[in-house]
Design an enzyme around this catalytic site. Structure first.
Site, PDB file in Angstrom:
ATOM      1  N   GLY A  24       2.589  -0.878   8.764  1.00 61.68           N
ATOM      2  CA  GLY A  24       4.477  -0.186   8.537  1.00 61.68           C
ATOM      3  C   GLY A  24       4.770  -0.332   6.873  1.00 61.68           C
ATOM      4  O   GLY A  24       3.945  -1.274   7.139  1.00 61.68           O
ATOM      5  N   LYS A  67       0.884  -1.187  -0.129  1.00 60.34           N
ATOM      6  CA  LYS A  67       0.299  -0.172   0.534  1.00 60.34           C
ATOM      7  C   LYS A  67       0.734   1.316   0.065  1.00 60.34           C
ATOM      8  O   LYS A  67       0.244   2.282  -0.286  1.00 60.34           O
ATOM      9  CB  LYS A  67      -0.688   0.098   1.375  1.00 60.34           C
ATOM     10  CG  LYS A  67      -2.060  -0.776   1.467  1.00 60.34           C
ATOM     11  CD  LYS A  67      -3.146  -0.561   2.000  1.00 60.34           C
ATOM     12  CE  LYS A  67      -2.065  -1.277   3.665  1.00 60.34           C
ATOM     13  NZ  LYS A  67      -1.250  -2.432   3.966  1.00 60.34           N
ATOM     14  N   GLN A  93      -2.959  -2.364   7.082  1.00 60.88           N
ATOM     15  CA  GLN A  93      -3.722  -3.446   7.669  1.00 60.88           C
ATOM     16  C   GLN A  93      -4.324  -3.872   5.906  1.00 60.88           C
ATOM     17  O   GLN A  93      -3.969  -3.421   5.290  1.00 60.88           O
ATOM     18  CB  GLN A  93      -4.335  -3.564   8.538  1.00 60.88           C
ATOM     19  CG  GLN A  93      -3.802  -3.399  10.111  1.00 60.88           C
ATOM     20  CD  GLN A  93      -3.468  -1.888  10.332  1.00 60.88           C
ATOM     21  OE1 GLN A  93      -4.111  -1.353  10.612  1.00 60.88           O
ATOM     22  NE2 GLN A  93      -2.817  -1.799  10.579  1.00 60.88           N
TER      23      GLN A  93
END
Ligand code: IMP
Ligand code: MG
Length: 346
Positions: A46, A20, A178
């Site tokens: 992260g 992402k 996520q």
């Protein structure tokens, strides 16, 4: 002009770590956005981002800061003040303008106690990142949390307005953290994170759902899982080809440094995630890594009572053709599919 013209969303179609960050930074450099905003999660995320060939790792600061775009940490996020300031210092030392970063006054604060509880009680049991995410969201739900407006200097707070010089209003890029299968409602509960990761939750930033234009859904050419999940048993690493993908793909958690579990791409799950998120643009990363693996497979999940089946795939061309065909035949909203062979670009 204040108000929103449109919002594009970048979201994860799997268990996080789908690239992402790469997609978000690619989009922000196109100069098509006035804001880049995070809508959920905290420093558990992260993101690895390359700018001019240099690698940067962030946890909470949205990727707009790399391209000089205003960046907002939204009301649905949780903020670890210490690690937030550390990240600002790291980015400022690297030459980026961190005055662009603002925090919603409504974001909840992660305290030392939240992190201790997470580390002591949930890190082992659920494989959490020990960032205090679950305990902070639970205090929020109990209505006894502290918020950014109670803690941060006023100059750090977002004024909760989207404004732009353009007559049609502000253009927003929403940066997901996520992925779909870590969502608290749709993931394999309790092996989930404590927030909503699906694009509808981006509206918590304060714009109506009608403003969502494109949804960029991110996946990888194989599945990875950072943390505990019975769907990714330990013995997966005994498979030499999956172990190769783990090694070649450098599959280690950005936040925790833990080795990620690796399995063949679950195509049923991917299609479901594309449809649930309303993905219009699919980006499948790490095709270069799969290309180097001598064996290639795709997994079909079946239902709970059937063992999964695995299809052997001849080469990367066949992989891309098949995956494209499955997505095209089952996902009506998809306009474009990108197969990415480059860690730094789409
Ligand atoms: P928590 O979000 O720290 O509570 O962790 C809950 C679960 O989500 C664990 O399995 C984590 O490994 C996973 N998780 C949370 N954030 C990320 C992420 O950014 N990438 C991958 N997995 C994540
Ligand atoms: Mg990540």
């Amino acid at each position: 002009m204040s108000g929103v013209d449109y919002a594009d969303v970048v979201c994860g179609l799997a268990w996080g770590d789908e690239g992402k960050g790469k997609v978000t930074s690619h989009l922000t450099f196109l100069n098509e956005y006035d804001y880049v905003c995070r809508w959920a999660g905290g420093s558990n995320a992260g993101h690895t981002i390359y700018v001019d060939g240099k690698k940067y790792k962030t946890h909470i600061v949205p990727a707009g800061v790399f391209s000089g775009v205003k960046s907002v940490i939204g009301p649905g996020c949780v903020l670890d003040v210490e690690s937030f300031y550390q990240e600002l210092e790291y980015l400022s030392a690297a030459g980026f303008d961190t005055s662009l970063v603002k925090v919603s006054p409504r974001a909840h604060i992660v305290t030392k106690i939240h992190k201790e509880i997470d580390k002591g009680e949930y890190a082992k049991k659920l494989g959490t990142t020990s960032s205090g995410i679950g305990p902070t969201y639970s205090d929020k739900a109990l209505r006894r949390g502290r918020r950014a407006e109670d803690v941060l200097e006023p100059s750090m707070l977002w004024n909760e307005k989207f404004s732009s010089d353009r007559p049609s209003g502000a253009r927003i890029l929403c940066e997901g953290a996520q992925g779909v299968w870590l969502d608290i409602d749709w993931g394999n509960y309790p092996y989930v994170t404590s927030s909503n990761t699906l694009p509808y939750a981006a509206c918590s930033l304060g714009f109506p759902p009608q403003k969502i234009r494109n949804v960029w859904g991110c996946a990888k050419a194989y599945d990875t899982r950072s943390g505990t999940d019975p769907e990714f048993p330990e013995n997966l690493s005994e498979n030499e080809h999956l172990a190769f993908l783990q090694w070649k793909g450098q599959e280690y958690g950005v936040t925790t440094g833990r080795k990620r579990h690796v399995n063949w791409l679950n195509i049923d799950r991917l299609i479901r995630a594309i449809n649930m998120t309303g993905t219009t643009h699919v980006v499948i990363s790490k095709c270069d890594v799969l290309d180097e693996c001598s064996v290639k497979k795709v997994k079909f999940s079946g239902d709970r009572f059937e063992p999964p089946t695995y299809m052997n795939i001849e080469d990367l061309d066949q992989f891309m053709n098949r995956v494209e065909g499955w997505i095209r035949s089952s996902c009506r909203l998809v306009e474009k599919i990108y197969f990415s062979h480059d860690p730094e670009a789409i």
